[in-house]
Design an enzyme around this catalytic site. Structure first.
Site, PDB file in Angstrom:
ATOM      1  N   LYS A  83     -50.878  69.966 -73.806  1.00 53.25           N
ATOM      2  CA  LYS A  83     -51.482  68.642 -73.992  1.00 53.25           C
ATOM      3  C   LYS A  83     -50.401  67.595 -73.821  1.00 53.25           C
ATOM      4  O   LYS A  83     -49.337  67.654 -74.461  1.00 53.25           O
ATOM      5  CB  LYS A  83     -52.067  68.529 -75.405  1.00 53.25           C
TER       6      LYS A  83
HETATM    7  C1  E4P Z   1     -58.169  66.610 -79.308  1.00 52.94           C
HETATM    8  O1  E4P Z   1     -57.708  67.539 -78.705  1.00 52.94           O
HETATM    9  C2  E4P Z   1     -57.651  66.122 -80.596  1.00 52.94           C
HETATM   10  O2  E4P Z   1     -57.018  67.166 -81.285  1.00 52.94           O
HETATM   11  C3  E4P Z   1     -58.692  65.618 -81.559  1.00 52.94           C
HETATM   12  O3  E4P Z   1     -59.998  65.725 -81.081  1.00 52.94           O
HETATM   13  C4  E4P Z   1     -58.313  64.327 -82.235  1.00 52.94           C
HETATM   14  O4  E4P Z   1     -59.376  63.842 -82.982  1.00 52.94           O
HETATM   15  P1  E4P Z   1     -59.259  62.899 -84.258  1.00 52.94           P
HETATM   16  O5  E4P Z   1     -59.612  61.522 -83.833  1.00 52.94           O
HETATM   17  O6  E4P Z   1     -60.263  63.457 -85.216  1.00 52.94           O
HETATM   18  O7  E4P Z   1     -57.852  63.017 -84.783  1.00 52.94           O
END
Ligand code: E4P
Length: 214
Positions: A83
């Site tokens: 990522k």
């Molecule tokens: C995506 O890969 C992220 O880990 C995640 O969906 C972040 O979401 P949040 O806004 O709940 O932190």
């Protein structure tokens, strides 16, 4: 439609695997910070139980450093996907890594143009953060619709991972509009399965079963 589990908690991920609902996993530093063990230990444990992409986030900000960090992360397991945030350096790293055969997921996507640029740079996946957009008064799922349309217009194969999911409604809309993947917190996975009429139906069937002579 694929379900990824948005978690770094091995027990939760195992439960989703047992349900047959874990096609992959997304983690991030915030999720890792809630768990015991080093990131590498956690990624290894997740890769042992999930037969699919396991997204590990690079935390470097400079392109060369992102590439070096990603190369090391990719050595952990064949299923590791890196990522990388949607920045200029991030996309430079994506372009290099994908050419080297390392899969990437461009994260923290908040606009259709970031999504288009990530696809052109060669990203395997992108993560539009719908919940965080909703929090600002915008409509996160509308962004996903726009990205789907743009990718369809030009035949991009980059898969959209709807992220920052806060409700069953987000998952349902993602499915209705044809998003490829939703990455879902485990608590929402449990909510998806439950319906009060199912529970009430079971209770009334059990009651009637008692009336039958056996
Ligand atoms: C995506 O890969 C992220 O880990 C995640 O969906 C972040 O979401 P949040 O806004 O709940 O932190």
């Amino acid at each position: 439609m694929k379900f990824f589990i948005d978690s770094a908690n091995v027990e939760e991920i195992q439960k989703a695997v047992d349900l047959g609902l874990a096609d992959g996993v997304t983690t991030n530093p915030t999720l890792l910070a809630k768990e015991k063990g080093t990131p590498e230990e956690i990624y290894k444990a997740i890769c042992q139980i999930v037969d699919g992409p396991v997204c590990a986030e690079a935390i470097s900000l400079d392109a060369d450093e992102i590439i070096a960090e990603s190369m090391n992360l990719a050595k952990i397991h064949d299923n590791i996907v890196i990522k990388i945030p949607a920045t200029k350096d991030g996309l430079m790293a994506v372009n290099t890594l994908e050419k080297e055969g390392i899969k990437t997921n461009v994260t923290l996507i908040f606009s259709a143009m970031q999504a288009l640029a990530a696809a052109k740079a060669g990203a395997s996946y992108i993560c539009p953060f719908v919940g965080r957009l909703d929090d600002t008064g915008q409509n996160g799922m509308e962004l996903v619709e726009q990205i789907l349309q743009i990718y369809e217009n030009y035949g991009f194969t980059t898969e959209i991972v709807v992220a920052s999911i806060r409700s069953i409604g987000h998952v349902q809309t993602a499915a209705l509009i044809g998003a490829h993947i939703a990455t879902i917190p485990y608590a929402i996975i449990e909510k998806l399965i439950k319906h009060p009429l199912t529970d009430a139906g079971i209770q009334s069937f059990l009651k009637d079963w008692e009336k039958i002579s056996k």
